[in-house]
Design an enzyme around this catalytic site. Sequence first.
Site, PDB file in Angstrom:
ATOM      1  N   ARG A  50      -7.544   7.544   2.215  1.00 22.43           N
ATOM      2  CA  ARG A  50      -6.388   8.110   2.934  1.00 22.43           C
ATOM      3  C   ARG A  50      -6.514   9.628   2.892  1.00 22.43           C
ATOM      4  NH1 ARG A  50      -1.226   9.938   1.640  1.00 22.43           N
ATOM      5  NH2 ARG A  50       0.416   9.412   3.125  1.00 22.43           N
ATOM      6  N   SER A 107       2.292  -1.101   6.995  1.00 20.72           N
ATOM      7  CA  SER A 107       3.484  -0.690   6.242  1.00 20.72           C
ATOM      8  C   SER A 107       4.728  -1.099   7.007  1.00 20.72           C
ATOM      9  CB  SER A 107       3.516   0.838   6.081  1.00 20.72           C
ATOM     10  OG  SER A 107       2.470   1.258   5.258  1.00 20.72           O
ATOM     11  N   LYS A 167       3.937  11.567  -1.065  1.00 19.71           N
ATOM     12  CA  LYS A 167       4.064  11.502   0.391  1.00 19.71           C
ATOM     13  C   LYS A 167       5.308  12.279   0.793  1.00 19.71           C
ATOM     14  CE  LYS A 167       4.817   7.931   3.939  1.00 19.71           C
ATOM     15  NZ  LYS A 167       3.853   7.939   5.009  1.00 19.71           N
TER      16      LYS A 167
HETATM   17  N1  3NM Z   1       3.214   5.487   1.266  1.00 17.17           N
HETATM   18  P1  3NM Z   1       2.111   7.631  -5.481  1.00 17.17           P
HETATM   19  S1  3NM Z   1       4.771   6.096  -0.652  1.00 17.17           S
HETATM   20  C1  3NM Z   1       1.111   6.683   0.737  1.00 17.17           C
HETATM   21  O1  3NM Z   1       6.618   4.417   1.043  1.00 17.17           O
HETATM   22  C2  3NM Z   1       2.490   6.306   0.431  1.00 17.17           C
HETATM   23  O2  3NM Z   1       5.111   3.862   2.502  1.00 17.17           O
HETATM   24  C3  3NM Z   1       4.462   5.285   0.808  1.00 17.17           C
HETATM   25  O3  3NM Z   1       1.776   7.738  -3.944  1.00 17.17           O
HETATM   26  C4  3NM Z   1       5.481   4.473   1.501  1.00 17.17           C
HETATM   27  O4  3NM Z   1       1.484   6.374  -5.985  1.00 17.17           O
HETATM   28  C5  3NM Z   1       3.218   6.726  -0.690  1.00 17.17           C
HETATM   29  O5  3NM Z   1       1.454   8.850  -6.073  1.00 17.17           O
HETATM   30  C6  3NM Z   1       2.718   7.612  -1.772  1.00 17.17           C
HETATM   31  O6  3NM Z   1       3.599   7.656  -5.629  1.00 17.17           O
HETATM   32  C7  3NM Z   1       2.281   6.856  -2.998  1.00 17.17           C
END
Ligand code: 3NM
Length: 221
Positions: A45, A116, A145
Amino acid sequence: MAVNPQAMRSLLKVYFIMGSTNCCQNPENVLQAAIKGGITLFQFREKGAGCLHGKEKESLAKKLQAICKQSNIPFIVNDDIELAVKINADGVHIGQDDEAADVVRRKIGSKILGVSVHSMQEAETAIRQGADYIGIGPIYPTSTKADAKAVQGLTFLTELRSADIQIPVVGIGGITSENASPLIEAGADGVSVISAISQADSPEKAAAKLYDSVNRIMRNA
Ligand code: 3NM
């Protein structure tokens, strides 16, 4: 759907997502360590301020793909269908702002397709259009994010499973080895993480701890 759901569920257990902007060390070393620790699936990503584009992006993708291949870890590309097809990745993951899942399915044939979703309606559409798994989040607060939606906790996951929606599901957002268990207990097949592994002092130990916390609950289920 292109992948056997049972096989998909096993792959989702510890789903590591990473691009160059998520790492404080060399991304290749981080991925190698994460694989040693026991990750089951990897997503490239490449997003956010300072991310790579064009040839540089493709070059990193190929390096990370080669590392995954050595250990039989499927290599998924986030959003960039063209790149996924060009380098023959094992799959793609798309969000609601990307092309529709059925259009992507036609482009990628039998590769893994993840989508998603944030509502029952989006989940039903993704299933109908050929998703192999759905990702839901953010489960917990995340700073990785910038445009993440509101934290949803376990509410949506519980709603999905109560409606007897059986598609393989992975949770994302703020997940660590300390808070992974309730997600699995609520019916997720695995956890997706970025920072819990990519920012850890030891990505290998972090991946191993996540694997243990997911597996412990699955054995007891
Ligand atoms: N998508 P971390 S949250 C890439 O809610 C991504 O769809 C999300 O990173 C969503 O594990 C997210 O560091 C970030 O919290 C995840």
